[in-house]
Write a protein that holds these residues in place. Structure first.
Motif, mmCIF file in Angstrom:
data_model
loop_
_atom_site.group_PDB
_atom_site.id
_atom_site.type_symbol
_atom_site.label_atom_id
_atom_site.label_comp_id
_atom_site.label_asym_id
_atom_site.label_seq_id
_atom_site.Cartn_x
_atom_site.Cartn_y
_atom_site.Cartn_z
ATOM 1 N N ALA A 236 -1.869 6.228 -14.147
ATOM 2 C CA ALA A 236 -1.597 6.259 -12.706
ATOM 3 C C ALA A 236 -2.919 6.544 -11.998
ATOM 4 O O ALA A 236 -3.615 7.504 -12.341
ATOM 5 C CB ALA A 236 -0.575 7.346 -12.369
ATOM 6 N N GLU A 237 -3.273 5.700 -11.027
ATOM 7 C CA GLU A 237 -4.522 5.870 -10.286
ATOM 8 C C GLU A 237 -4.236 6.097 -8.805
ATOM 9 O O GLU A 237 -3.092 5.992 -8.353
ATOM 10 C CB GLU A 237 -5.408 4.631 -10.438
ATOM 11 C CG GLU A 237 -6.091 4.519 -11.771
ATOM 12 C CD GLU A 237 -7.334 3.639 -11.695
ATOM 13 O OE1 GLU A 237 -8.269 3.906 -12.452
ATOM 14 O OE2 GLU A 237 -7.371 2.696 -10.879
ATOM 15 N N LEU A 238 -5.283 6.431 -8.087
ATOM 16 C CA LEU A 238 -5.204 6.635 -6.632
ATOM 17 C C LEU A 238 -4.211 7.733 -6.264
ATOM 18 O O LEU A 238 -3.593 7.706 -5.209
ATOM 19 C CB LEU A 238 -4.826 5.326 -5.935
ATOM 20 C CG LEU A 238 -5.712 4.108 -6.241
ATOM 21 C CD1 LEU A 238 -5.108 2.854 -5.626
ATOM 22 C CD2 LEU A 238 -7.126 4.335 -5.744
ATOM 23 N N GLU B 34 -6.362 6.347 3.177
ATOM 24 C CA GLU B 34 -5.091 5.964 3.807
ATOM 25 C C GLU B 34 -4.740 4.495 3.570
ATOM 26 O O GLU B 34 -3.581 4.143 3.315
ATOM 27 C CB GLU B 34 -5.148 6.240 5.306
ATOM 28 C CG GLU B 34 -3.846 5.935 6.032
ATOM 29 C CD GLU B 34 -3.910 6.303 7.503
ATOM 30 O OE1 GLU B 34 -2.885 6.125 8.180
ATOM 31 O OE2 GLU B 34 -4.973 6.770 7.965
ATOM 32 N N ALA B 35 -5.733 3.631 3.643
ATOM 33 C CA ALA B 35 -5.480 2.204 3.466
ATOM 34 C C ALA B 35 -5.009 1.859 2.053
ATOM 35 O O ALA B 35 -4.409 0.797 1.828
ATOM 36 C CB ALA B 35 -6.746 1.406 3.793
ATOM 37 N N LEU B 36 -5.261 2.762 1.115
ATOM 38 C CA LEU B 36 -4.902 2.511 -0.280
ATOM 39 C C LEU B 36 -3.522 3.046 -0.637
ATOM 40 O O LEU B 36 -3.071 2.889 -1.780
ATOM 41 C CB LEU B 36 -5.945 3.155 -1.206
ATOM 42 C CG LEU B 36 -7.356 2.565 -1.135
ATOM 43 C CD1 LEU B 36 -8.321 3.425 -1.937
ATOM 44 C CD2 LEU B 36 -7.371 1.132 -1.653
ATOM 45 N N ARG B 37 -2.834 3.667 0.323
ATOM 46 C CA ARG B 37 -1.546 4.295 0.007
ATOM 47 C C ARG B 37 -0.487 3.328 -0.500
ATOM 48 O O ARG B 37 0.236 3.653 -1.452
ATOM 49 C CB ARG B 37 -1.060 5.094 1.220
ATOM 50 C CG ARG B 37 -1.889 6.360 1.420
ATOM 51 C CD ARG B 37 -1.562 7.108 2.694
ATOM 52 N NE ARG B 37 -2.508 8.227 2.869
ATOM 53 C CZ ARG B 37 -2.560 8.995 3.943
ATOM 54 N NH1 ARG B 37 -1.724 8.780 4.961
ATOM 55 N NH2 ARG B 37 -3.443 9.985 4.024
ATOM 56 N N VAL C 249 1.129 1.470 -7.919
ATOM 57 C CA VAL C 249 0.588 1.865 -9.224
ATOM 58 C C VAL C 249 1.406 3.005 -9.814
ATOM 59 O O VAL C 249 1.717 3.020 -11.019
ATOM 60 C CB VAL C 249 -0.890 2.281 -9.081
ATOM 61 C CG1 VAL C 249 -1.404 2.916 -10.361
ATOM 62 C CG2 VAL C 249 -1.746 1.078 -8.708
ATOM 63 N N ARG C 250 1.786 3.942 -8.969
ATOM 64 C CA ARG C 250 2.577 5.090 -9.429
ATOM 65 C C ARG C 250 3.944 4.645 -9.929
ATOM 66 O O ARG C 250 4.424 5.117 -10.967
ATOM 67 C CB ARG C 250 2.722 6.073 -8.273
ATOM 68 C CG ARG C 250 3.236 7.446 -8.651
ATOM 69 C CD ARG C 250 2.872 8.372 -7.521
ATOM 70 N NE ARG C 250 3.425 9.688 -7.595
ATOM 71 C CZ ARG C 250 3.064 10.678 -6.779
ATOM 72 N NH1 ARG C 250 2.148 10.461 -5.850
ATOM 73 N NH2 ARG C 250 3.600 11.870 -6.880
#
Length: 214
Positions: free
Chosen positions: A173-175, A185-188, A194-195
């Motif tokens: 799990a990343e980010l 925030e843009a990667l949420r 991914v989670r």
């Protein structure tokens, strides 16, 4: 039927490695409701860092000449090794800290290796399945600014797979810090995806481990 579970996150609330390991554990136990879980949490109950050196030097000291400290260190290493060997399979929850392995997990591995059954050249986990659940706060994939900065995952996989002989499944799990880091925030949305995939893989891996153990 038993599963060995090792947690190494220093967090209990908000720990993604624990969360994903929970999913794997639940899936395993759903297949075997009477199964047991052997737990070792080195994140909330760390092993003393100095005990590894004591146990290592004890291995070069005749038993009748060992100090009380050396005897205690060897006994602890034996206990840790026994916990792993009593289980049919295992899940190792390993967060990435400062681009490397958690010091608590590293102490555990170093201490277990002092047990003769886990020394280099042995394959105590041959034929057993081990899931390594990795949680990384940022992104480390190919093409990202920090590609290659994860100095923990390959090492952990090599210890359990190449040194100890286990069949390793990697659940990543990343980010994981995206939800609490304004700059991410843009990667949420990607982090959530991914989670979710990590949980899916953890669930299927838990079921597979249970079927294989049966």
């Amino acid at each position: 039927m038993s599963l060995f579970r090792l947690d190494s996150s220093i967090r209990t609330e908000g720990s993604v490695s624990r969360e994903v390991a929970d999913t794997l554990e639940r899936a395993y136990l759903e297949q075997h409701p009477g199964g047991s879980v052997i737990r070792r949490d080195v994140g909330t109950a760390p092993l003393p860092a100095e005990v590894w050196a004591t146990a290592a030097f004890a291995g070069y000291t005749p038993e009748d000449q060992r100090t009380e400290g050396q005897k205690a260190a060897v006994a602890l290493a034996t206990t840790l090794a026994d916990e792993v060997l009593r289980a049919d399979t295992a899940v190792i929850a390993a967060p990435l800290y400062n681009f490397g392995v958690s010091q608590h997990l590293k102490v555990w591995i170093d201490l277990v290796i002092t047990d003769p059954r886990f020394a280099p050249g042995t394959t105590p986990l041959a034929g057993r399945q081990v899931a390594i659940v990795v949680a990384r706060g940022g992104g480390y994939g190919e093409g990202t600014p920090r590609a290659g900065w994860d100095h923990a995952t390959d090492w952990i996989r090599r210890i359990f797979g190449d040194v100890w002989g286990a069949e390793v499944t990697l659940v990543e799990a990343e980010l994981t810090l995206a939800d609490v880091t304004p700059q991410m925030e843009a990667l949420r949305p990607l982090a959530a995806e991914v989670r979710a995939k990590a949980h899916e893989l953890a669930a299927s891996t838990g079921k597979q481990f249970a079927s294989r153990a049966a």
